[in-house]
Scaffold this motif. Structure first.
Motif, PDB file in Angstrom:
ATOM      1  N   ARG A  52       0.830  -1.211   0.000  1.00  0.00           N
ATOM      2  CA  ARG A  52       0.000   0.000   0.000  1.00  0.00           C
ATOM      3  C   ARG A  52       0.860   1.255   0.000  1.00  0.00           C
ATOM      4  NH1 ARG A  52      -4.368  -0.798   4.641  1.00  0.00           N
ATOM      5  NH2 ARG A  52      -5.242   1.096   3.732  1.00  0.00           N
ATOM      6  N   VAL A  83      -6.738  -2.649  -5.751  1.00  0.00           N
ATOM      7  CA  VAL A  83      -6.823  -3.774  -4.814  1.00  0.00           C
ATOM      8  C   VAL A  83      -8.299  -4.058  -4.562  1.00  0.00           C
ATOM      9  CG1 VAL A  83      -6.269  -4.627  -2.501  1.00  0.00           C
ATOM     10  CG2 VAL A  83      -4.650  -3.129  -3.700  1.00  0.00           C
TER      11      VAL A  83
ATOM     12  N   GLU B 114     -13.444  -2.437  -3.567  1.00  0.00           N
ATOM     13  CA  GLU B 114     -12.034  -2.105  -3.741  1.00  0.00           C
ATOM     14  C   GLU B 114     -11.544  -1.323  -2.538  1.00  0.00           C
ATOM     15  OE1 GLU B 114     -10.461   0.861  -6.411  1.00  0.00           O
ATOM     16  OE2 GLU B 114     -12.446   1.692  -6.749  1.00  0.00           O
ATOM     17  N   LEU B 115     -10.245  -1.455  -2.292  1.00  0.00           N
ATOM     18  CA  LEU B 115      -9.602  -0.711  -1.212  1.00  0.00           C
ATOM     19  C   LEU B 115      -9.103   0.602  -1.800  1.00  0.00           C
ATOM     20  CD1 LEU B 115      -8.499  -0.599   1.678  1.00  0.00           C
ATOM     21  CD2 LEU B 115      -6.482  -1.843   0.864  1.00  0.00           C
ATOM     22  N   GLY B 118      -7.713   3.613   2.041  1.00  0.00           N
ATOM     23  CA  GLY B 118      -7.896   3.029   3.365  1.00  0.00           C
ATOM     24  C   GLY B 118      -9.290   2.531   3.671  1.00  0.00           C
ATOM     25  N   LEU B 120     -13.152   0.735   2.082  1.00  0.00           N
ATOM     26  CA  LEU B 120     -13.688  -0.122   1.032  1.00  0.00           C
ATOM     27  C   LEU B 120     -14.827   0.582   0.304  1.00  0.00           C
ATOM     28  CD1 LEU B 120     -13.747  -3.529   2.943  1.00  0.00           C
ATOM     29  CD2 LEU B 120     -11.995  -2.636   1.404  1.00  0.00           C
TER      30      LEU B 120
END
Lengths: 125, 125
Positions: A52, A83, B114-115, B118, B120
Motif C-alpha cells: 500500500r 486492490v 475495492e480498497l 484506506g 472499502l
C-alpha cells in the motif's frame, strides 16, 4: 484493529483484513488489462503495508518465512493499479501492470499448464 | 504420489499437487468467458478428486473443516471448464460457468469492493 461483526466485515466500508492462523491473506495477482491471473501468493500485515505504501506488490514467502518484494532481484516488479477485497476479507486481488514475466520460470503467468485427462499440458500462448 | 524434483514439478507433465502443511491447495475461481475472478477457496485431495470426477467445483471449508460442494445448498454450482496449474503446483485456477451468483452474499463475485484510500468502496457493476 478491533473486532468487527461478520455483517460489518461483509457489507461495510471498514478494511479489516482477516488473516489466517499463520497471519496471512491470499493474494491473487491479475493483469489489469487482460485480466489474466499471473500468480497467487500470500501477504502478511507487513507485505500489505509495504504494498500500500509503495504501490509495488510485496508478499510473504511461506518457504523463506520473510517479506518478499516481487521482482526485487529480477526487476520483474508488479505495479498495483487496484486492490479488490473479498466478502470475508481474507483474500485480495491485486490488479497489476507487470514489468516483465510474473513467473520465476520466465513465463508470463505461473499458470502455463492445464490439467487434461490426468496430465499437464502446456497452454502458453 | 512419490516425490518428484522441483524441476520436474515445474516443467513436466506429471500432475503432483503440492499440498501445504494443512493439506490444501489454493483455488482461484475465474469465469471462463469474462475472466472475472469470482472467489478464492481451498481444496484438499478429496475436494480435488470430487471436482475432477464430477466436473462441479468442490472445496475444503477451513472454517467447517469439511468437504464442501459449492452450491450444494443454494444451487449456485460452478461447472468446471478447465483447470490450470501453477509452476510449483500449489495453486490451481478453475475456469467455470457459474449457475448463479458465486458469493454467498448474492453478489456475482466475492470481490465486490475495492480498497481505496484506506476504506472499502463498492465496485459492483
Amino acid at each position: 484493529m478491533s473486532e468487527i461483526s461478520a455483517e460489518e466485515r461483509e457489507s461495510g466500508t471498514v478494511f479489516a483484513p482477516k488473516f489466517d492462523s499463520d497471519g496471512l491473506l491470499t493474494a491473487v495477482v491479475q493483469h489489469v488489462d487482460t485480466r489474466e491471473v499471473l500468480m497467487v501468493a500470500f501477504m502478511n500485515a507487513d507485505a500489505l503495508d509495504a504494498t500500500r505504501k509503495t504501490g509495488i506488490a510485496h508478499f510473504f514467502s511461506r518457504s523463506r518465512q520473510t517479506l518478499w518484494k516481487k521482482g526485487g532481484t529480477s526487476g520483474n516488479t508488479l505495479a498495483v493499479s487496484q486492490v479488490l477485497v473479498d466478502c470475508d476479507q481474507d483474500a485480495v486481488i491485486l490488479l497489476v501492470e507487470p514489468a516483465g514475466p510474473a513467473c520465476h520460470t520466465g513465463a508470463r503467468t505461473c499458470f502455463y499448464r492445464e490439467l487434461d485427462c490426468g496430465a499437464l499440458q502446456d497452454v502458453r500462448t
